[in-house]
Design a protein around this motif. Sequence first.
Motif, PDB file in Angstrom:
ATOM      1  N   LYS A 354       3.122  -7.047   0.460  1.00 27.00           N
ATOM      2  CA  LYS A 354       2.532  -6.075   1.372  1.00 27.00           C
ATOM      3  C   LYS A 354       2.676  -6.625   2.787  1.00 27.00           C
ATOM      4  O   LYS A 354       2.303  -7.780   3.056  1.00 27.00           O
ATOM      5  N   TYR A 392       5.629  -3.108   0.482  1.00 30.41           N
ATOM      6  CA  TYR A 392       4.594  -2.097   0.700  1.00 30.41           C
ATOM      7  C   TYR A 392       4.184  -2.240   2.164  1.00 30.41           C
ATOM      8  O   TYR A 392       3.472  -3.171   2.533  1.00 30.41           O
ATOM      9  N   ASP A 489       4.152   6.715  -3.418  1.00 30.70           N
ATOM     10  CA  ASP A 489       2.929   5.920  -3.478  1.00 30.70           C
ATOM     11  C   ASP A 489       2.061   6.349  -4.649  1.00 30.70           C
ATOM     12  O   ASP A 489       1.765   7.537  -4.806  1.00 30.70           O
ATOM     13  N   SER A 495      -1.594   0.467  -3.719  1.00 28.19           N
ATOM     14  CA  SER A 495      -0.930  -0.835  -3.838  1.00 28.19           C
ATOM     15  C   SER A 495      -1.327  -1.608  -5.083  1.00 28.19           C
ATOM     16  O   SER A 495      -0.617  -2.521  -5.502  1.00 28.19           O
TER      17      SER A 495
END
Length: 507
Positions: A354, A392, A489, A495
């Motif tokens: 991320k 991400y 997503d 996430s």
Amino acid sequence: MILIHPPIVKPSEPPPGMARLMGACRAHGVACRLVDANLEGILFLLGMDRNPYDTWGKRAVKNMEQNLSSLRDRLIYSTPDRYRRVVFDVNKVLEMAALEKGVHVGLGNYRNTSLSPVKSADLIRAAEEPENNPFYPYFRERLSGIIEEEQSAFAGFSLNYLSQALTAFAMIGYLKRKHPDMQIVLGGGLVTSWMKRPGWSNLFGGLVDHLIAGPGEKPLLSLAGKEASARPHILPVYDDLPMDRYLSPRAVLPYSASSGCYWNQCAFCPEKAEGSLYVKTADKSVALDLRELSEKVMPSMIHITDNAISPSLMRTLAKNPPGAPWYGFARITQHLADPDLCYALKISGCVMLKLGLESGDQGVLEAMQKGSNLATASKVLTTLKDVGIATYVYLLFGTPSETEKEARKTLRFSADHADCIDFLNVAIFNMPVNSEEGKRLNTGEFYEGNLSLYSDFVHPKGWGRREVRIFLDKEFKRHPAIAPIIRRDPPIFTSNHAPFFVQYNRR
């Protein structure tokens, strides 16, 4: 001592902070019981009998057990459309379970139509009327049973998100009513933020006996009459938790290698405003911990929950793989532009990183004191794609230094790198209430409440929230290169489930 993780948080993995507290208590001989009331409470509501009137509700109730099993099975993550239907069906059943109480409950949210989690008076009212909470039938039986078994003098609640606050106080109110001599301890990230507000004093006297800001190991041990040892770190303990019941494939192992942020210089950072210090476990100890926990838990995924995984820890993990696939948050710096390091991270099991890009305009990044540049960001995204590590990416619109011109630069940067971006998180900027930068702007209340963490502000360049939202909805999210990323997503779990799509549905 009883440690309680209250609803609602996305039930995809166990609470890492509570596992560390559990490890500290056990290592010092303190009798302790850990209860993930979030997972248990959600499953309780999902299992309640109901008779929906609409077709969607009937289908969702009928398929509930199968849908829960599907979210724990890797196969569904290779079929995104079916995954989305299953998640929304489960969420539908959870919503139906609470609506009669005037509460909107989902897999990742909790909203009461008459009580606000940023008003201390409303939190106290939630404690005074616990029977009005939709989780009351669950925690009335569960907490009473545990207290009878453990005969504990302390109940500790970890409160990290606003979505937990009203139910946490309902549980506290119930305990104080039934067991008035029990000592209530309240800590966690949200409580830390409250306590760092200027002029803070305990607003919950008579309900909460002890408030803890920051890491809770030493204060908890002190309450139990123990002095924390000089050991550099203690292994988290997940023994009390039903690792196979979380809504993810097999077990997910969350692990915190540090608290605070090693950069700690970004403008508008809440932790910077709160003066939070960066404290880390030695890199070699982290590698040993992860290997030991992986052999014990056999996780499908390790989630390193640090604000940012340090470059030194990445290099250590590259040389000492943790024994399971892993992901976490990383800063965009030069070390991730090194193909050799990134390839070694991939071999070590790194599935996804991320990345807080925030903006595609260098001036905005510098105003935010991000300590990154777009040339490096471009190289990082390209390098990670080349070695097979998913990204991400987090974007933030509406900061005081941004205008529509800079926002369009972010759009162009994102579109130009769309082939290197697997997932996008697009957010609108909120001004932290304690921010030094905010003192130079015309601010007001963001939420009406004495516990709000954010301030509203008049954008100095006229790029307000309304204008930003229109731009995002009508232009950014509809761009042909960006729209497919937005649709990719995972709904609600975002996430937390994204790395499973990388593993089982690699594009």
